[in-house]
Scaffold this active site. Structure first.
Site, PDB file in Angstrom:
ATOM      1  CB  CYS A 176     -30.764   0.980 -42.470  1.00 58.74           C
ATOM      2  SG  CYS A 176     -31.233   1.217 -40.600  1.00 58.74           S
ATOM      3  NE  ARG A 215     -27.291  -2.340 -45.896  1.00 58.25           N
ATOM      4  CZ  ARG A 215     -26.037  -1.618 -46.032  1.00 58.25           C
ATOM      5  NH1 ARG A 215     -25.258  -1.975 -46.784  1.00 58.25           N
ATOM      6  NH2 ARG A 215     -26.020  -0.809 -45.148  1.00 58.25           N
ATOM      7  CD1 TRP A 275     -31.490  -4.984 -38.142  1.00 53.26           C
ATOM      8  CD2 TRP A 275     -30.466  -3.305 -36.699  1.00 53.26           C
ATOM      9  NE1 TRP A 275     -30.759  -5.461 -36.913  1.00 53.26           N
ATOM     10  CE2 TRP A 275     -30.048  -4.505 -35.991  1.00 53.26           C
ATOM     11  CE3 TRP A 275     -29.753  -2.127 -36.256  1.00 53.26           C
ATOM     12  CZ2 TRP A 275     -29.221  -4.700 -35.139  1.00 53.26           C
ATOM     13  CZ3 TRP A 275     -28.704  -2.202 -35.111  1.00 53.26           C
ATOM     14  CH2 TRP A 275     -28.650  -3.680 -34.618  1.00 53.26           C
ATOM     15  CG  ASN A 293     -29.026   3.056 -44.190  1.00 50.95           C
ATOM     16  OD1 ASN A 293     -30.333   3.291 -43.837  1.00 50.95           O
ATOM     17  ND2 ASN A 293     -28.396   2.398 -45.123  1.00 50.95           N
ATOM     18  N   GLY A 294     -27.847   5.464 -40.325  1.00 54.11           N
ATOM     19  CA  GLY A 294     -27.067   6.018 -39.452  1.00 54.11           C
ATOM     20  C   GLY A 294     -27.789   6.425 -38.206  1.00 54.11           C
ATOM     21  CD  GLU A 335     -15.778 -16.777 -37.140  1.00 54.51           C
ATOM     22  OE1 GLU A 335     -15.932 -15.786 -36.138  1.00 54.51           O
ATOM     23  OE2 GLU A 335     -16.568 -16.706 -38.008  1.00 54.51           O
ATOM     24  CE  LYS A 389     -19.791 -16.938 -38.414  1.00 55.21           C
ATOM     25  NZ  LYS A 389     -18.998 -15.957 -38.896  1.00 55.21           N
ATOM     26  CD  GLU A 447     -22.920 -14.811 -36.832  1.00 54.49           C
ATOM     27  OE1 GLU A 447     -23.250 -13.662 -36.985  1.00 54.49           O
ATOM     28  OE2 GLU A 447     -21.796 -15.221 -37.224  1.00 54.49           O
ATOM     29  CG  HIS A 481      -8.237 -21.924 -14.151  1.00 53.47           C
ATOM     30  ND1 HIS A 481      -7.505 -22.054 -13.040  1.00 53.47           N
ATOM     31  CD2 HIS A 481      -7.612 -22.315 -15.135  1.00 53.47           C
ATOM     32  CE1 HIS A 481      -6.086 -22.570 -13.224  1.00 53.47           C
ATOM     33  NE2 HIS A 481      -6.171 -22.737 -14.555  1.00 53.47           N
ATOM     34  CE  LYS A 537     -21.991  -9.770 -45.081  1.00 52.07           C
ATOM     35  NZ  LYS A 537     -21.587 -10.950 -44.357  1.00 52.07           N
TER      36      LYS A 537
HETATM   37  C1  F6R Z   1     -20.489 -12.328 -37.843  1.00 52.84           C
HETATM   38  C2  F6R Z   1     -20.212 -11.218 -38.638  1.00 52.84           C
HETATM   39  C3  F6R Z   1     -19.777  -9.964 -38.047  1.00 52.84           C
HETATM   40  C4  F6R Z   1     -18.726  -9.308 -38.507  1.00 52.84           C
HETATM   41  C5  F6R Z   1     -18.668  -7.894 -37.862  1.00 52.84           C
HETATM   42  C6  F6R Z   1     -17.751  -7.011 -38.778  1.00 52.84           C
HETATM   43  O1  F6R Z   1     -20.578 -13.627 -38.611  1.00 52.84           O
HETATM   44  O2  F6R Z   1     -20.380 -11.310 -39.913  1.00 52.84           O
HETATM   45  O3  F6R Z   1     -19.304 -10.387 -36.638  1.00 52.84           O
HETATM   46  O4  F6R Z   1     -17.586  -9.894 -38.953  1.00 52.84           O
HETATM   47  O5  F6R Z   1     -19.830  -7.073 -37.702  1.00 52.84           O
HETATM   48  O6  F6R Z   1     -18.221  -6.793 -40.064  1.00 52.84           O
HETATM   49  P1  F6R Z   1     -17.267  -6.098 -41.100  1.00 52.84           P
HETATM   50  O7  F6R Z   1     -16.345  -7.514 -41.328  1.00 52.84           O
HETATM   51  O8  F6R Z   1     -17.955  -5.779 -42.271  1.00 52.84           O
HETATM   52  O9  F6R Z   1     -16.393  -5.057 -40.529  1.00 52.84           O
END
Ligand code: F6R
Length: 612
Positions: free
Chosen positions: A2, A27, A76, A100-101, A484, A488, A491, A507, A607
């Site tokens: 949002c 975002r 969102w 937002n929220g 990670e 990456k 996603e 296992h 984001k």
């Molecule tokens: C993945 C990604 C998310 C953030 C997570 C935490 O690429 O960006 O997994 O790492 O949502 O976000 P922050 O770091 O803003 O608390």
């Protein structure tokens, strides 16, 4: 997650609103809308889908050329599917509101208001807030009082932007657990959920404190507390510019941000090294004497930031021998973690607004534990509420998939580990100095050289464009890196990935390895190389196609039975995870771009995740 923008000034508000909404697209959203004051009333236009759809609708509406005060929102979806009706702004008889929220008690509020004759047209929680403020406004006749009365009733998280039919040229705002910034510029007043929305208009802003109503007029802003007293808010300066927030010639923000890693690490680390070449965080609790009092460390974060925490755990335990527990923030507060006054809780967050991380921070504080946040966004909630904060100087990260923020979080955790190891008597000053020098100088240089592998990685990525499943395997610190790498890739490319400690495959998971299944093996630690190589043999003999990503030293010394090997430039083995991180980010990027995915804005993702 949002986006909020509001403008009041002397010019047509619509271009400001649309430009702000576009700047907030990263975002994540699935519908958008605006509400503009026109001729003593408020006109609203909302559209499911992209902002282009909204703009098209606006162009055929009467708000196109009129109205100098308005609010806009990208939604969102959480409560109710993406649709025109569920989009914000939401109308009540006297006002329009963006939010937002999440309003947790919206059903209760709706029930109460229904008894008063209100009807509800959307499936959202937000409409309840709009109508509740209206309810109090009708009774009290004052916007500020109405907002305070309503927020006394509302449970949950919110950043509200409200305009009233009968209060022209004025936007009202309040927030709790969701970010909101306010700016007063020569062009007019603004509210926004995030800096990019206002960056082209100002370089200073106020981070609205919780429980304060901001009253934004054309020429001035004022802040009022619950008792009606004027409240002073701190003015903050934005230390990055529009150019930094643009793609700078790269096709996507993600690839641009990966290329910014060397500079981001250099900046983040070098500012924390004293004249004697040793870490200096400028925080009392992190000096060499006090640091040794911490008996346990808890690193709490979400997603990629949590994965940076896993790297931190490996390094801290390796060189400082202090136990580290890494927690997913959304689990932390509900599992009643064992915390003692001798513990340190470190919160990692790029945005500093992640609802779960913020809740975890508050939980730790409520237990009297010292909290340190490592955050990228200045003045964000996690930064402000923690006992102390270390900022990562990565600059704006626009791509939803986090890359440079991860690298700088890892870099700060390395530096922290060095300081802790000194404090615990596990590292001589001479050796610590050498590690600090390498982290500031050699690591950024080696990452720059790693970036030159981008073409080779792109070529290798072609092999995976049609893949449906992929496995990452590694041991030791590389198994943290695999988590990670896997996040990456999945996603942004939508390929199903699994991350496995190489020794764990047999296992159970090895039953999924069949002819042609891609496996990527990460290897940075030489003492584990033979172990990972035997893992590679196990999957190869079941038909897997293996790509090994490793250091130059390991590639030269060992006969790795992989189908393809990518080796990173020379660097001290201790720091090699930084280079492999860059490689797996590039790998994910090239696969996603090659598959034609919306790299910077993957589906369903936001984001900044400001709801629980
Ligand atoms: C993945 C990604 C998310 C953030 C997570 C935490 O690429 O960006 O997994 O790492 O949502 O976000 P922050 O770091 O803003 O608390």
């Amino acid at each position: 997650m949002c986006g909020i923008i509001g403008y009041t000034g002397t010019k047509n508000s619509v271009p400001f609103l649309l430009q702000g909404l576009r700047a907030l697209e990263y975002r994540g959203y699935d519908s958008a809308g605006v509400a503009v004051q026109i001729n003593g009333g408020i006109n609203t236009v909302k559209a499911k889908g992209r902002i282009d759809n909204l703009e098209e609708k606006i162009n055929s509406s009467e708000i196109k050329t009129d109205g100098t005060c308005g609010i806009g929102h990208t939604r969102w979806a959480t409560h109710g599917a993406p649709s025109d009706i569920n989009s914000h702004p939401h109308r009540a008889p006297s006002l329009a509101l963006i939010h937002n929220g999440i309003i947790e008690n919206y059903a209760e509020i709706e029930e109460m208001l229904s008894a008063e004759g209100y009807t509800f047209v959307s499936e959202t929680d937000t409409e309840a807030a709009a109508k509740l403020i209206d309810y109090y406004f009708v009774r009290l006749g004052d916007p500020v009082k109405a907002i305070f009365e309503a927020t006394d009733v509302i449970r949950g998280s919110y950043a509200f932007g409200v305009i009233f039919d009968s209060y022209p040229d004025t936007i009202y705002s309040i927030r709790k657990d969701s970010p909101l910034i306010v700016a007063s510029t020569e062009e007019g007043g603004f509210i926004a959920s995030d800096i990019p929305a206002i960056l082209s208009h100002t370089s200073s802003y106020y981070q609205l404190e919780e429980g304060i109503v901001a009253i934004i007029g054309k020429n001035n802003v004022s802040f009022v507390d619950r008792k009606g007293n004027e409240s002073s808010q701190t003015r903050l300066t934005i230390d990055w510019n529009v150019e930094q927030a643009q793609k700078g010639g790269f096709p996507h923000f993600m690839i641009k941000e990966i290329h910014e890693e060397p500079e981001a690490i250099r900046k983040t680390v070098s500012t924390r090294i004293g004249e004697d070449g040793l870490p200096d965080f400028g925080i009392r609790e992190l000096d060499i004497v006090r640091l040794s009092k911490f008996k346990n460390i808890h690193i709490v974060a979400c997603g990629t930031a949590m994965h940076a925490g896993l790297i931190g755990k490996n390094i801290i335990e390796k060189i400082a021998r202090v136990p580290v527990n890494v927690d997913i923030a959304s689990e932390f507060r509900y599992r009643d973690p064992i915390l003692s006054k001798d513990d340190l809780v470190i919160l990692l967050s790029q945005s500093g607004e992640t609802a779960d991380t913020l809740a975890a921070l508050r939980h730790a504080k409520s237990k009297g534990v010292y909290t340190l946040s490592i955050v990228n966004v200045i003045g964000s909630s996690v930064a402000r509420e923690a006992d102390s904060v270390l900022y990562t100087w990565a600059g704006p990260e626009i791509s939803v998939a986090s890359t440079k923020a991860y690298s700088v979080q890892c870099a700060l955790l390395y530096l922290f580990a060095v300081q802790l190891a000194r404090a615990c008597g596990k590292l001589s000053d001479a050796f610590a100095k050498e590690l600090c020098r390498k982290l500031t100088e050699e690591v950024p240089e080696a990452i720059s050289k790693t970036l030159e592998l981008s073409k080779e990685i792109k070529n290798a990525s072609r092999h995976y464009l049609a893949s449906e499943h992929l496995f990452f395997i590694g041991r030791g610190i590389d198994s943290a890196l695999c988590s990670e790498a896997s996040l990456k890739l999945k996603e942004i490319s939508y390929i199903h990935c699994e991350a496995y400690a190489a020794g764990e495959l047999k296992h159970g998971t090895i039953s999924l390895i069949t002819d042609g299944i891609p496996v990527v093996a990460l290897m940075t630690e030489e003492f584990l190389a033979e172990k990972v190589i035997s893992g590679i043999r196990e999957v190869k003999s079941r038909g897997a196609n293996v790509l090994a990503i490793t250091t130059k030293e390991i590639a030269e010394k060992y006969a790795i039975p992989a189908d393809k090997i990518i080796s990173v430039p020379e660097v001290d083995e201790f720091f090699a995870p930084f280079l492999l991180a860059t490689v797996v980010q590039l790998f994910a990027y090239h696969i996603a771009a090659g598959r034609g995915c919306d790299v910077d804005k993957p589906r369903n993702l936001a984001k900044s995740v400001t709801v629980e």
